[in-house]
Design an enzyme around this catalytic site. Sequence first.
Site, PDB file in Angstrom:
ATOM      1  N   TYR A  18       0.837  -1.201   0.000  1.00 47.51           N
ATOM      2  CA  TYR A  18       0.000   0.000   0.000  1.00 47.51           C
ATOM      3  C   TYR A  18       0.872   1.252   0.000  1.00 47.51           C
ATOM      4  O   TYR A  18       0.662   2.168  -0.786  1.00 47.51           O
ATOM      5  CB  TYR A  18      -0.937  -0.018   1.216  1.00 47.51           C
ATOM      6  CG  TYR A  18      -1.870   1.161   1.264  1.00 47.51           C
ATOM      7  CD1 TYR A  18      -3.121   1.106   0.655  1.00 47.51           C
ATOM      8  CD2 TYR A  18      -1.500   2.341   1.906  1.00 47.51           C
ATOM      9  CE1 TYR A  18      -3.979   2.199   0.682  1.00 47.51           C
ATOM     10  CE2 TYR A  18      -2.349   3.434   1.937  1.00 47.51           C
ATOM     11  CZ  TYR A  18      -3.579   3.357   1.329  1.00 47.51           C
ATOM     12  OH  TYR A  18      -4.417   4.447   1.359  1.00 47.51           O
ATOM     13  N   HIS A  22       1.596   4.180  -3.128  1.00 44.84           N
ATOM     14  CA  HIS A  22       1.412   5.624  -2.951  1.00 44.84           C
ATOM     15  C   HIS A  22       2.724   6.380  -3.138  1.00 44.84           C
ATOM     16  O   HIS A  22       2.715   7.510  -3.625  1.00 44.84           O
ATOM     17  CB  HIS A  22       0.763   5.930  -1.600  1.00 44.84           C
ATOM     18  CG  HIS A  22      -0.699   5.637  -1.602  1.00 44.84           C
ATOM     19  ND1 HIS A  22      -1.186   4.352  -1.446  1.00 44.84           N
ATOM     20  CD2 HIS A  22      -1.768   6.439  -1.782  1.00 44.84           C
ATOM     21  CE1 HIS A  22      -2.508   4.391  -1.531  1.00 44.84           C
ATOM     22  NE2 HIS A  22      -2.888   5.651  -1.730  1.00 44.84           N
ATOM     23  N   TYR A  41      -3.135  16.491   0.838  1.00 47.35           N
ATOM     24  CA  TYR A  41      -3.695  15.148   1.008  1.00 47.35           C
ATOM     25  C   TYR A  41      -2.664  14.285   1.718  1.00 47.35           C
ATOM     26  O   TYR A  41      -1.549  14.110   1.238  1.00 47.35           O
ATOM     27  CB  TYR A  41      -4.035  14.566  -0.364  1.00 47.35           C
ATOM     28  CG  TYR A  41      -4.988  13.393  -0.379  1.00 47.35           C
ATOM     29  CD1 TYR A  41      -5.290  12.662   0.747  1.00 47.35           C
ATOM     30  CD2 TYR A  41      -5.583  13.000  -1.562  1.00 47.35           C
ATOM     31  CE1 TYR A  41      -6.167  11.598   0.712  1.00 47.35           C
ATOM     32  CE2 TYR A  41      -6.463  11.939  -1.630  1.00 47.35           C
ATOM     33  CZ  TYR A  41      -6.752  11.240  -0.478  1.00 47.35           C
ATOM     34  OH  TYR A  41      -7.618  10.184  -0.521  1.00 47.35           O
ATOM     35  N   TRP A  76      -7.472   3.262 -10.568  1.00 48.09           N
ATOM     36  CA  TRP A  76      -6.736   3.253  -9.296  1.00 48.09           C
ATOM     37  C   TRP A  76      -7.475   2.401  -8.262  1.00 48.09           C
ATOM     38  O   TRP A  76      -6.878   1.560  -7.599  1.00 48.09           O
ATOM     39  CB  TRP A  76      -6.545   4.682  -8.795  1.00 48.09           C
ATOM     40  CG  TRP A  76      -5.812   4.766  -7.496  1.00 48.09           C
ATOM     41  CD1 TRP A  76      -6.360   4.889  -6.255  1.00 48.09           C
ATOM     42  CD2 TRP A  76      -4.397   4.710  -7.295  1.00 48.09           C
ATOM     43  NE1 TRP A  76      -5.384   4.917  -5.299  1.00 48.09           N
ATOM     44  CE2 TRP A  76      -4.160   4.811  -5.915  1.00 48.09           C
ATOM     45  CE3 TRP A  76      -3.311   4.585  -8.155  1.00 48.09           C
ATOM     46  CZ2 TRP A  76      -2.881   4.796  -5.369  1.00 48.09           C
ATOM     47  CZ3 TRP A  76      -2.032   4.575  -7.612  1.00 48.09           C
ATOM     48  CH2 TRP A  76      -1.834   4.673  -6.239  1.00 48.09           C
ATOM     49  N   TRP A  77      -8.772   2.634  -8.138  1.00 44.92           N
ATOM     50  CA  TRP A  77      -9.549   1.854  -7.180  1.00 44.92           C
ATOM     51  C   TRP A  77      -9.442   0.360  -7.474  1.00 44.92           C
ATOM     52  O   TRP A  77      -9.239  -0.436  -6.561  1.00 44.92           O
ATOM     53  CB  TRP A  77     -11.018   2.256  -7.229  1.00 44.92           C
ATOM     54  CG  TRP A  77     -11.344   3.555  -6.572  1.00 44.92           C
ATOM     55  CD1 TRP A  77     -10.530   4.350  -5.810  1.00 44.92           C
ATOM     56  CD2 TRP A  77     -12.596   4.222  -6.625  1.00 44.92           C
ATOM     57  NE1 TRP A  77     -11.200   5.460  -5.390  1.00 44.92           N
ATOM     58  CE2 TRP A  77     -12.486   5.411  -5.881  1.00 44.92           C
ATOM     59  CE3 TRP A  77     -13.810   3.932  -7.247  1.00 44.92           C
ATOM     60  CZ2 TRP A  77     -13.543   6.297  -5.721  1.00 44.92           C
ATOM     61  CZ3 TRP A  77     -14.856   4.822  -7.095  1.00 44.92           C
ATOM     62  CH2 TRP A  77     -14.725   5.988  -6.332  1.00 44.92           C
TER      63      TRP A  77
END
EC number: 5.1.3.32
Length: 104
Positions: A18, A22, A41, A76-77
């Site tokens: 994960y 990113h 963000y 992306w999801w």
Amino acid sequence: MKRKASIMFVHQDKYEEYKQRHDDIWPEMAEALKAHGAHHYSIFLDEETGRLFAYLEIEDEEKWRKMADTEVCQRWWKSMAPLMKTNSDFSPVAIDLKEVFYLD
């Protein structure tokens, strides 16, 4: 700017992947986030529970909601789905949080 925060969930055996995804965010995804008004963000991980705390500031709620409909967000999801708890459309299961304090 409007401040938003939410809780998401990453599978405990997927923390490193994960983070790596990113760290290597697709340039087109970063561009789309900015184009849809995202600023500052950040995502934080509670390693004991797999909870993710996401914080961002947005320019406009309607503009931000349109991000979910973009092709890059959908991709992306789908790519992140094996790492996280997701809904049937591959969007992350997310709990929106209510702001109860702010100090500028």
